[in-house]
Design an enzyme around this catalytic site. Structure first.
Site, PDB file in Angstrom:
ATOM      1  N   HIS A  98     109.582 124.584  81.448  1.00  0.00           N
ATOM      2  CA  HIS A  98     108.136 124.452  81.351  1.00  0.00           C
ATOM      3  C   HIS A  98     107.613 123.346  82.276  1.00  0.00           C
ATOM      4  O   HIS A  98     108.147 122.242  82.297  1.00  0.00           O
ATOM      5  CB  HIS A  98     107.780 124.126  79.902  1.00  0.00           C
ATOM      6  CG  HIS A  98     106.330 124.152  79.575  1.00  0.00           C
ATOM      7  ND1 HIS A  98     105.548 125.259  79.740  1.00  0.00           N
ATOM      8  CD2 HIS A  98     105.513 123.186  79.060  1.00  0.00           C
ATOM      9  CE1 HIS A  98     104.323 124.988  79.353  1.00  0.00           C
ATOM     10  NE2 HIS A  98     104.264 123.737  78.933  1.00  0.00           N
ATOM     11  N   SER A 132     100.159 123.665  81.546  1.00  0.00           N
ATOM     12  CA  SER A 132     100.298 124.085  80.155  1.00  0.00           C
ATOM     13  C   SER A 132      98.927 124.305  79.524  1.00  0.00           C
ATOM     14  O   SER A 132      98.173 125.166  79.976  1.00  0.00           O
ATOM     15  CB  SER A 132     101.136 123.063  79.387  1.00  0.00           C
ATOM     16  OG  SER A 132     101.567 123.586  78.150  1.00  0.00           O
ATOM     17  N   GLU A 164     111.122 129.756  79.872  1.00  0.00           N
ATOM     18  CA  GLU A 164     109.967 129.301  79.102  1.00  0.00           C
ATOM     19  C   GLU A 164     109.568 130.334  78.061  1.00  0.00           C
ATOM     20  O   GLU A 164     109.470 131.527  78.376  1.00  0.00           O
ATOM     21  CB  GLU A 164     108.751 129.097  80.003  1.00  0.00           C
ATOM     22  CG  GLU A 164     108.889 128.064  81.072  1.00  0.00           C
ATOM     23  CD  GLU A 164     107.517 127.642  81.598  1.00  0.00           C
ATOM     24  OE1 GLU A 164     106.586 127.492  80.775  1.00  0.00           O
ATOM     25  OE2 GLU A 164     107.388 127.463  82.811  1.00  0.00           O
TER      26      GLU A 164
END
Length: 301
Positions: free
Chosen positions: A268, A143, A238
């Protein structure tokens, strides 16, 4: 089993999101630390240490390490720590034989972009000063940590340092200008995040930094030439899917070896669901193969 696994995880994540992340930065940090699954270091050697002047968790198999892994945790540059990054870092140690360093870089809004990238660069520089062979170093992150992986490599190149052997990015952010269509098309499909969530973190990350600057949006406007081979893994469920697709395309345009894996129906940073989701274990097996191939290619030179 995978369909049932995906449905159960989707429900779990939606319940987590419905419970709320908190209204303040302090609340979000506390909730993230509490909800994050702890890193399982059973059978591994782990110790709190420092790297590049920042706290870090060193994790190894206790045997002959094949190289070094600099791991950069997720959390929107606002939440998370070296401890929340330990789960994926430890599993990568098991699967690759690398020794991992999960880094506690500075967070926004107290320290905005590019403070974290300078922390990660300092950590990488110290690994080299300690004698690490860059041809046997991998940088990875999830991320925001995937975004940080890219910007750290850009700073590494600009500093004239030797590049690591490879990089891995799990569901990376890459465009803080939010040009990606998936922020709209995956709204509601993503069980965890909405566009509003992403914008909340972005506002705290940027401050006075322009979203059109390379270190804010490396996937859209960054100079990616000279970066090492990169594996990107992302789920189709996502809001940040477009960020991975954009980044992969720009890396290819810059003559960087890049592999993009879009896995259907998963959320995610889905590789963090190893042991619960078949696709996650399969993805980490591919990461291990990618790392082995890159280190092996370097050894053959």
């Amino acid at each position: 089993m995978s369909k049932e696994q995906r449905e159960a995880i989707d429900a779990q994540l939606r319940a987590w999101a419905a419970a709320g992340f908190g209204d303040t930065v302090a609340q979000r940090r506390a909730n993230f630390e509490r909800r994050a699954q702890p890193g399982d270091t059973a059978g591994l050697a782990s110790a709190e240490t420092e790297l590049g002047g920042r706290p870090a968790l060193e994790i190894s198999s206790g045997g002959q390490d094949v190289g070094e892994l600099l791991y950069l945790h997720g959390g929107g540059y606002v939440v998370g720590s070296h401890r929340t990054g330990a789960r994926l870092a430890a599993e990568l140690v098991r699967r690759t034989g690398l020794r991992a360093w999960s880094l506690d870089y500075r967070l926004a809004p107290e320290h905005r972009i590019p403070a974290a990238a300078h922390d990660a660069l300092a950590a990488y520089r110290e690994l080299l000063e300690r004698g690490a062979d860059p041809a046997r170093v991998v940088v990875a992150g999830d991320s925001a940590g995937g975004h940080l992986t890219v910007t750290t490599l850009m700073l590494t190149r600009d500093a004239g340092l030797p590049m690591p052997a490879a990089a891995v990015a799990f569901s990376p952010m890459s465009d803080l200008g939010h040009s990606g269509e998936s922020l709209t098309t995956k709204e509601g499909v993503d069980p965890l995040f909405s566009r509003a969530d992403i914008e909340f973190f972005t506002e705290l990350q940027l401050g006075e930094v322009d979203a059109d600057s390379p270190l804010a949006s490396p996937g859209r406007v960054g100079d990616l030439r000279g970066l090492p081979p990169m594996l990107i893994q992302v789920g189709s469920h996502e809001v940040l899917l477009s960020d991975s697709v954009l980044l992969a395309g720009r890396l290819g345009e810059a003559d960087v070896d890049v592999t993009l894996e879009v896995v259907a129906g998963v959320p995610h940073v889905f590789p963090d669901l190893f042991g619960e989701l078949d696709e996650a274990d399969a993805a980490l097996d591919r990461v291990a193969a990618f790392v082995a191939a890159r280190l092996g290619a370097n050894a053959a030179v």
